[in-house]
Design a protein around this motif. Structure first.
Motif, PDB file in Angstrom:
ATOM      1  N   UNK A   9      55.135   0.666 -75.705  1.00 27.91           N
ATOM      2  CA  UNK A   9      55.489   0.205 -74.392  1.00 27.91           C
ATOM      3  C   UNK A   9      54.479  -0.219 -73.706  1.00 27.91           C
ATOM      4  N   UNK A  10      54.752  -1.570 -73.430  1.00 21.61           N
ATOM      5  CA  UNK A  10      53.706  -2.315 -72.484  1.00 21.61           C
ATOM      6  C   UNK A  10      53.804  -2.189 -71.047  1.00 21.61           C
ATOM      7  N   UNK A  11      53.003  -1.429 -70.620  1.00 21.18           N
ATOM      8  CA  UNK A  11      52.974  -1.096 -69.130  1.00 21.18           C
ATOM      9  C   UNK A  11      52.571  -2.259 -68.273  1.00 21.18           C
ATOM     10  N   UNK A  12      53.599  -3.001 -67.577  1.00 19.98           N
ATOM     11  CA  UNK A  12      53.195  -4.172 -66.885  1.00 19.98           C
ATOM     12  C   UNK A  12      51.932  -3.719 -65.797  1.00 19.98           C
ATOM     13  N   UNK A  13      51.589  -2.473 -65.464  1.00 18.10           N
ATOM     14  CA  UNK A  13      50.656  -2.401 -64.364  1.00 18.10           C
ATOM     15  C   UNK A  13      49.560  -1.661 -65.064  1.00 18.10           C
ATOM     16  N   UNK A  14      49.525  -1.486 -66.493  1.00 19.33           N
ATOM     17  CA  UNK A  14      48.373  -0.798 -66.905  1.00 19.33           C
ATOM     18  C   UNK A  14      48.112  -1.104 -68.625  1.00 19.33           C
ATOM     19  N   UNK A  15      47.998  -0.306 -69.264  1.00 21.32           N
ATOM     20  CA  UNK A  15      47.659  -0.556 -70.793  1.00 21.32           C
ATOM     21  C   UNK A  15      48.948  -0.284 -71.532  1.00 21.32           C
ATOM     22  N   UNK A  16      48.891  -0.502 -73.012  1.00 24.82           N
ATOM     23  CA  UNK A  16      50.132  -0.241 -73.576  1.00 24.82           C
ATOM     24  C   UNK A  16      49.771   1.176 -73.928  1.00 24.82           C
TER      25      UNK A  16
END
Length: 224
Positions: free
Chosen positions: A148-155
């Motif tokens: 999951x690539x968090x758009x506001x954080x890290x994978x």
């Protein structure tokens, strides 16, 4: 708000991590095997998926609550990761997802049809959340890792039994399987993702790639 640690034990309290678009709940089941199961909930739609219906179907259904699950993803074919699959799938009507090379074995062991047989690079969607499938061959032929690539954080990665803090998964003395596993882990995970990437394994505590990266050569040398 309580800080997420990822330290859970069978019969104990689940641990929940809240990201901007995704809520992650980790629970451990079965005192002997201490398998980790993960409920992922899309904040925008409240749609949920379950990663590894490992055991204790009632506990998992209680955790899912009235929202249920639209998908149940099985990381690999080993029996300890899908003992509750049939009961959870029947209770929720969820789509059953697994890696293509492991799908037949999962069906044979559970009597559950795998509806979505995924390959490397496929995307599993629920609500507004996208999980990318990373095929890792070695622990089993069709083990999958979910990114999951968090758009506001890290994978964030759910690694099943392919990667743990301190090493890759067990290849049961099969040297060729170990080489395949360490190659895939090194190339498809460490070779493409940053140190800040958080990963959630099928048993035990979580870790970050940066904590494990310095030891890759050591793992390869020792052969496990």
């Amino acid at each position: 708000m309580t800080t997420y640690t990822g330290n859970v034990s069978p019969g104990g309290t689940p641990d929940t991590r809240e990201l901007s678009h995704l809520i992650i709940t980790k629970v451990a089941v079965d005192p002997q095997m201490s398998n980790n199961c993960y409920v992922l909930r899309c904040r925008a739609t409240d749609e949920q998926v379950l990663i590894d219906a490992a055991d204790d179907a009632q506990a998992l259904l209680n955790l899912l609550g009235a929202a249920g699950a639209t998908k149940v993803i099985t990381t690999h074919q080993h029996w300890d990761h899908h003992r509750a699959l049939k009961a959870v799938a029947e209770a929720t009507g969820a789509v059953v997802v697994a890696g293509e090379p492991d799908a037949d074995a999962i069906t044979e062991q559970t009597e559950v049809t795998v509806d979505d047989r995924v390959e490397h690079g496929d995307v599993i969607e629920f609500g507004k959340v996208r999980l990318e499938v990373i095929r890792i061959t070695g622990h089993t032929p069709g083990s999958i890792v979910l990114k999951y690539d968090d758009p506001d954080g890290t994978p964030h990665l759910w690694t099943g039994d392919s990667l743990f803090p301190g090493g890759v998964g067990n290849t049961f003395g099969d040297a060729d399987a170990f080489v395949s596993l360490i190659n895939d882990v090194e190339e498809r995970i460490f070779g493409t993702l940053p140190d800040e990437t958080w990963f959630y394994p099928g048993h035990g505590n979580d870790s970050q790639l940066g904590a494990e990266r310095p030891h890759l050569a050591e793992w390869r040398e020792r052969g496990w």
